[in-house]
Design a protein around this motif. Sequence first.
Motif, PDB file in Angstrom:
ATOM      1  N   PRO A   1       5.749  -1.825   9.172  1.00 26.53           N
ATOM      2  CA  PRO A   1       6.816  -2.796   9.260  1.00 26.53           C
ATOM      3  C   PRO A   1       8.010  -2.324  10.062  1.00 26.53           C
ATOM      4  N   GLY A   2       8.197  -1.036  10.171  1.00 27.13           N
ATOM      5  CA  GLY A   2       9.370  -0.580  10.894  1.00 27.13           C
ATOM      6  C   GLY A   2       9.401   0.919  10.919  1.00 27.13           C
TER       7      GLY A   2
ATOM      8  N   GLN B   1      10.831   2.956   9.143  1.00 27.18           N
ATOM      9  CA  GLN B   1      11.033   3.686   7.904  1.00 27.18           C
ATOM     10  C   GLN B   1       9.870   3.579   6.946  1.00 27.18           C
ATOM     11  N   GLY B   2       9.081   2.553   7.081  1.00 25.65           N
ATOM     12  CA  GLY B   2       7.789   2.603   6.436  1.00 25.65           C
ATOM     13  C   GLY B   2       7.611   2.048   5.060  1.00 25.65           C
ATOM     14  N   SER B   3       8.614   1.493   4.466  1.00 24.73           N
ATOM     15  CA  SER B   3       8.402   0.909   3.171  1.00 24.73           C
ATOM     16  C   SER B   3       9.422  -0.185   2.973  1.00 24.73           C
ATOM     17  N   TRP B   4       9.061  -1.242   2.141  1.00 23.44           N
ATOM     18  CA  TRP B   4      10.045  -2.325   2.037  1.00 23.44           C
ATOM     19  C   TRP B   4      11.211  -1.867   1.211  1.00 23.44           C
ATOM     20  N   PRO B   5      12.345  -2.473   1.369  1.00 23.42           N
ATOM     21  CA  PRO B   5      12.900  -3.465   2.197  1.00 23.42           C
ATOM     22  C   PRO B   5      13.052  -2.950   3.550  1.00 23.42           C
ATOM     23  N   VAL B   6      12.742  -2.092   3.719  1.00 24.01           N
ATOM     24  CA  VAL B   6      12.146  -1.838   4.901  1.00 24.01           C
ATOM     25  C   VAL B   6      10.830  -1.501   4.271  1.00 24.01           C
ATOM     26  N   PRO B   7      10.252  -2.561   2.949  1.00 28.07           N
ATOM     27  CA  PRO B   7       9.273  -1.965   2.168  1.00 28.07           C
ATOM     28  C   PRO B   7       8.393  -1.538   3.117  1.00 28.07           C
TER      29      PRO B   7
END
Lengths: 136, 268
Positions: free
Chosen positions: A127-128, A130-136
């Motif tokens: 997703p981005g 950083q790899g985890s939400w909320p950047v889940p």
Amino acid sequence: MALAREVALPGGTRIFEEGEKADRFWVIRSGTVALDVHMPGRGRAVVETIGAGSLLGWSWLCPPRQWHLAAETRDPVRAWEFDAAAVHDLCAEDTALGLSLVTAVAETIGDRLRATRTRLLDLYGPPGPQGSWPVP
Amino acid sequence: MTLTPRSYRVVDRRDETHDTVTLVLEPAANAVKPFAPGQFAMLYAFGVGEIPVSVSRLADGHRLTHTVRAVGAVSRALCGLRTGGWVGVRGPFGTAWDSAAAHGNDLLVIAGGIGLAPLRPLVDAVLAEPHAFGRLNVLAGSRTPADLLYQDEFPAWEKPFAAVTVDRPANGWTGRVGVVTTLLREARFTPSDTVAFVCGPEVMMRATARALIHQGVRPDRIRVSLERNMRCATGHCGHCQLGPLLLCRDGPVVGYDQAEPLLTVREL
């Protein structure tokens, strides 16, 4: 529906093969069908599965009227099978019906095109940064 | 206090997939306040940096459960932690999945990739009081079968309804192939009486929201979890600004009626 006949296909049935004449189509009532493409040296790759309520096959609608993909049942499938030539003839006689049918098929083609383009974006990739939400 | 990390020890660690790990954390002394499903913590890998990570299960007591995918320096450091390792924790931050607003309605829980992690506490909450809700549907899309999270929990979710689809099937995969929106055809819900909770990559959430609206679900009944660069998590630094929203404070969970115009702006 007078042009349709009910069919029951066991799991593992090859319904049609890529390049064959597209002279029929189906509306799936239950079960799942896998659409696949043969990759030389790598076997068959499933590109999509479709289930109840879906239209199976649209290559019959316009030239060259050959299947672009192959189809195989994943499990026992019940479907309405339509003879494409008879449907073509009926649509030529009743243009309002023809327009409705073409619109419905175009909607299906559009859905699958959109889904394919979305998948080309690597839909479920990271997703981005950083790899985890909320950047889940 | 929300700017001061508290020390937590890794008391359990589980490899979910080849690049994703679930960590269970226990406070060394004072715990942070309890989380709600959808909220996130800032997890600090000592000496490396800090990232926002949603809570992926509301554990008993003061324990925290987070699922992290290794894609950057900090997330790789967190994934590399072993039992007994230490993490700094700030939180809870952000808005939650407001399950109470869905009481009496059918629920669609739709996840793409690791987006299933922040939705899992919501599923747990709904399963804990099934009579408060209508029909629950858990729909998950994954890149490959090997990337699918929480595979051992799906049997429990299948009693309401759960379905999985993948982009690239591996040999032997007999499940569905295609985008997650194709699963909507099989889901059991009445669009006018449905609340949808969607989490995944932004393109997936947009495609899903559009499909839901096309089927008759109201945009204000679709919740999405937005991802931006979060730093302070207290609404001060501005890194996570999306139009009028500071997502660490006003998000990550927002209604699609609010998110949709922001997601289609070319430059902000």
